[in-house]
Design a protein around this motif. Structure first.
Motif, PDB file in Angstrom:
ATOM      1  N   LEU A   3       0.840  -1.200   0.000  1.00 28.34           N
ATOM      2  CA  LEU A   3       0.000   0.000   0.000  1.00 28.34           C
ATOM      3  C   LEU A   3       0.871   1.245   0.000  1.00 28.34           C
ATOM      4  N   SER A   4       1.910   1.243   0.832  1.00 29.74           N
ATOM      5  CA  SER A   4       2.814   2.383   0.897  1.00 29.74           C
ATOM      6  C   SER A   4       3.443   2.662  -0.459  1.00 29.74           C
ATOM      7  N   ASP A   5       3.846   1.610  -1.151  1.00 29.11           N
ATOM      8  CA  ASP A   5       4.459   1.758  -2.465  1.00 29.11           C
ATOM      9  C   ASP A   5       3.474   2.352  -3.459  1.00 29.11           C
ATOM     10  N   ALA A   6       2.230   1.879  -3.417  1.00 32.99           N
ATOM     11  CA  ALA A   6       1.201   2.391  -4.328  1.00 32.99           C
ATOM     12  C   ALA A   6       0.915   3.864  -4.069  1.00 32.99           C
ATOM     13  N   ILE A   7       0.948   4.260  -2.788  1.00 37.05           N
ATOM     14  CA  ILE A   7       0.722   5.671  -2.442  1.00 37.05           C
ATOM     15  C   ILE A   7       1.844   6.542  -2.989  1.00 37.05           C
ATOM     16  N   LEU A   8       3.092   6.086  -2.840  1.00 32.50           N
ATOM     17  CA  LEU A   8       4.219   6.854  -3.362  1.00 32.50           C
ATOM     18  C   LEU A   8       4.161   6.984  -4.879  1.00 32.50           C
ATOM     19  N   GLU A   9       3.618   5.957  -5.531  1.00 40.58           N
ATOM     20  CA  GLU A   9       3.479   5.991  -6.989  1.00 40.58           C
ATOM     21  C   GLU A   9       2.230   6.753  -7.421  1.00 40.58           C
ATOM     22  N   ASN A  10       1.413   7.169  -6.450  1.00 44.27           N
ATOM     23  CA  ASN A  10       0.146   7.857  -6.720  1.00 44.27           C
ATOM     24  C   ASN A  10      -0.717   7.049  -7.685  1.00 44.27           C
ATOM     25  N   ASN A  11      -0.725   5.725  -7.464  1.00 45.60           N
ATOM     26  CA  ASN A  11      -1.466   4.805  -8.327  1.00 45.60           C
ATOM     27  C   ASN A  11      -2.798   4.482  -7.651  1.00 45.60           C
ATOM     28  N   LEU A  12      -3.841   5.242  -7.971  1.00 42.04           N
ATOM     29  CA  LEU A  12      -5.125   5.084  -7.289  1.00 42.04           C
ATOM     30  C   LEU A  12      -5.745   3.700  -7.474  1.00 42.04           C
ATOM     31  N   PRO A  13      -5.725   3.113  -8.667  1.00 42.81           N
ATOM     32  CA  PRO A  13      -6.271   1.753  -8.789  1.00 42.81           C
ATOM     33  C   PRO A  13      -5.544   0.751  -7.895  1.00 42.81           C
ATOM     34  N   GLU A  14      -4.222   0.892  -7.788  1.00 47.43           N
ATOM     35  CA  GLU A  14      -3.449  -0.023  -6.946  1.00 47.43           C
ATOM     36  C   GLU A  14      -3.712   0.266  -5.464  1.00 47.43           C
ATOM     37  N   PHE A  53      11.025  19.342  10.908  1.00 46.61           N
ATOM     38  CA  PHE A  53      10.813  20.757  11.214  1.00 46.61           C
ATOM     39  C   PHE A  53      10.403  21.553   9.983  1.00 46.61           C
ATOM     40  N   ILE A  54      10.842  21.097   8.790  1.00 50.66           N
ATOM     41  CA  ILE A  54      10.488  21.807   7.559  1.00 50.66           C
ATOM     42  C   ILE A  54       9.447  21.026   6.753  1.00 50.66           C
ATOM     43  N   ASP A  55       8.720  20.139   7.461  1.00 50.59           N
ATOM     44  CA  ASP A  55       7.584  19.405   6.872  1.00 50.59           C
ATOM     45  C   ASP A  55       7.985  18.479   5.724  1.00 50.59           C
ATOM     46  N   ILE A  56       9.124  17.824   5.873  1.00 50.19           N
ATOM     47  CA  ILE A  56       9.525  16.774   4.939  1.00 50.19           C
ATOM     48  C   ILE A  56       9.492  15.450   5.691  1.00 50.19           C
ATOM     49  N   ASN A  57       8.821  14.454   5.131  1.00 51.78           N
ATOM     50  CA  ASN A  57       8.812  13.134   5.742  1.00 51.78           C
ATOM     51  C   ASN A  57      10.080  12.408   5.293  1.00 51.78           C
ATOM     52  N   PRO A  58      11.015  12.134   6.207  1.00 56.88           N
ATOM     53  CA  PRO A  58      12.297  11.545   5.801  1.00 56.88           C
ATOM     54  C   PRO A  58      12.150  10.149   5.205  1.00 56.88           C
ATOM     55  N   GLU A  59      11.186   9.375   5.684  1.00 49.46           N
ATOM     56  CA  GLU A  59      10.956   8.039   5.130  1.00 49.46           C
ATOM     57  C   GLU A  59      10.528   8.131   3.669  1.00 49.46           C
ATOM     58  N   THR A  60       9.593   9.038   3.395  1.00 48.88           N
ATOM     59  CA  THR A  60       9.133   9.241   2.024  1.00 48.88           C
ATOM     60  C   THR A  60      10.265   9.763   1.150  1.00 48.88           C
ATOM     61  N   ALA A  61      11.017  10.717   1.675  1.00 45.62           N
ATOM     62  CA  ALA A  61      12.122  11.298   0.905  1.00 45.62           C
ATOM     63  C   ALA A  61      13.152  10.234   0.533  1.00 45.62           C
ATOM     64  N   LEU A  62      13.519   9.389   1.503  1.00 51.57           N
ATOM     65  CA  LEU A  62      14.523   8.359   1.241  1.00 51.57           C
ATOM     66  C   LEU A  62      13.989   7.314   0.274  1.00 51.57           C
ATOM     67  N   ARG A  72      11.776   7.758  -2.081  1.00 52.79           N
ATOM     68  CA  ARG A  72      11.773   8.337  -3.430  1.00 52.79           C
ATOM     69  C   ARG A  72      13.178   8.306  -4.029  1.00 52.79           C
ATOM     70  N   THR A  73      14.180   8.552  -3.202  1.00 56.01           N
ATOM     71  CA  THR A  73      15.563   8.477  -3.674  1.00 56.01           C
ATOM     72  C   THR A  73      15.929   7.039  -4.030  1.00 56.01           C
ATOM     73  N   ASN A  74      15.466   6.079  -3.221  1.00 58.58           N
ATOM     74  CA  ASN A  74      15.691   4.664  -3.543  1.00 58.58           C
ATOM     75  C   ASN A  74      15.141   4.323  -4.918  1.00 58.58           C
ATOM     76  N   ILE A 109      17.176   3.150  -8.262  1.00 55.88           N
ATOM     77  CA  ILE A 109      16.862   1.892  -8.954  1.00 55.88           C
ATOM     78  C   ILE A 109      16.593   2.148 -10.431  1.00 55.88           C
ATOM     79  N   LYS A 110      15.797   3.166 -10.716  1.00 55.76           N
ATOM     80  CA  LYS A 110      15.449   3.482 -12.103  1.00 55.76           C
ATOM     81  C   LYS A 110      16.693   3.820 -12.917  1.00 55.76           C
ATOM     82  N   ARG A 111      17.594   4.623 -12.342  1.00 54.25           N
ATOM     83  CA  ARG A 111      18.800   5.022 -13.067  1.00 54.25           C
ATOM     84  C   ARG A 111      19.782   3.867 -13.215  1.00 54.25           C
TER      85      ARG A 111
END
Length: 283
Positions: free
Chosen positions: A53-64, A231-240, A242-244, A248-250
């Protein structure tokens, strides 16, 4: 309010939930696999579904997302069904512990009403921070011995650091300005660098680095970076994550280009791979 007085869509929602409960009853009774499951056997499957579910949310894949939400809802109903079968002994302690899906839903509804006195009571909370502060104080009144007591021990370390800091903030333990937080990051960076002795450690002198102390300083550095991100409203888990995904893609692009040119990564120089890496950054 009776069922007939509900809006058509709410009737559909309740009917769908009743359908799931009915199917769960049937599967638990008739399917060998479903009959065999326990709270423990479902646990690792639920964790897997949550990550999907977390992966689908990061991909913004509503059907998934819809699909994974269905899987998790099934698991929640499954756990409640198993718990309702905990014991047929009406006199033992397990009879008191036994519950079903109605108990689960009523319990969370009661908690939501209790934890939102600014909606269901006469408490004033006009900002998100006031709501969070009230929430933590209410949890302490309910029996929590520590503000941090509600942080699950099994959380991944990065997520746990974020939750610890959020709860500490709810109790008023936090910096005032982001510049103060960044100064702490720089302080921890210098302490890590000094402990790891990056410049002098390259000579290969045995025992030059105290790994335990360096690890401790690195942990402090990560914790301070998580704090600044929060403190600056960045979720570090999400940020990391997305970098992962970006890495992988590159990297897979490098593999694809290498194969297309009849090469093996093991035979390529870093400079050759870097050419493809820079190409991947433009894709």
């Amino acid at each position: 309010m009776t069922f007939d007085q509900l809006t058509p869509r709410r009737q559909e929602q309740l009917t769908a939930f009743d359908r799931l409960l009915t199917i769960m009853d049937e599967l638990r009774e008739q399917c060998p696999w479903d009959r065999k499951q326990t709270l423990e056997s479902l646990r690792h499957l639920t964790i897997e579904e949550t990550y999907e579910l977390s992966d689908a949310i990061l991909e913004n894949n509503l059907p998934e997302i819809r699909k994974e939400l269905g899987d998790i809802q099934l698991h929640l109903v499954f756990y409640a069904k198993i718990a309702s079968e905990a014991s047929n002994d009406t006199s033992g302690p397990s009879a008191t512990a036994r519950f079903d899906i109605a108990d689960v839903l009523n319990s969370v509804c009661d908690k939501l009403i209790s934890r939102h006195p600014h909606i269901y009571g006469n408490v004033v909370a006009e900002t998100e921070e006031q709501v969070k502060a009230n929430w933590e104080q209410l949890k302490l009144k309910e029996g929590n011995k520590s503000v941090l007591g509600g942080v699950p021990g099994a959380l991944p370390a990065l997520v746990k650091a974020m939750r610890i800091q959020e709860k500490a903030r709810g109790a008023g333990f936090d910096w005032d300005e982001k510049e103060q937080v960044w100064a702490k990051v720089e302080e921890e960076m210098q302490e890590f660098k000094a402990e790891f002795d990056i410049d002098n450690g390259l000579d290969g002198v045995a025992g030059a680095i105290d790994v335990d102390k360096a690890e401790g300083e690195f942990g402090d550095l990560l914790f301070s970076l998580v704090n600044y991100a929060r403190f600056i409203d960045i979720n570090p888990e999400t940020a990391l994550e997305r970098t992962n995904k970006k890495f992988i893609k590159r990297f897979q692009y490098i593999e694809e280009q290498a194969r297309a040119n009849g090469k093996l990564l093991s035979d390529m120089t870093l400079a050759e791979m870097d050419v493809y890496w820079n190409e991947a950054k433009t894709k």
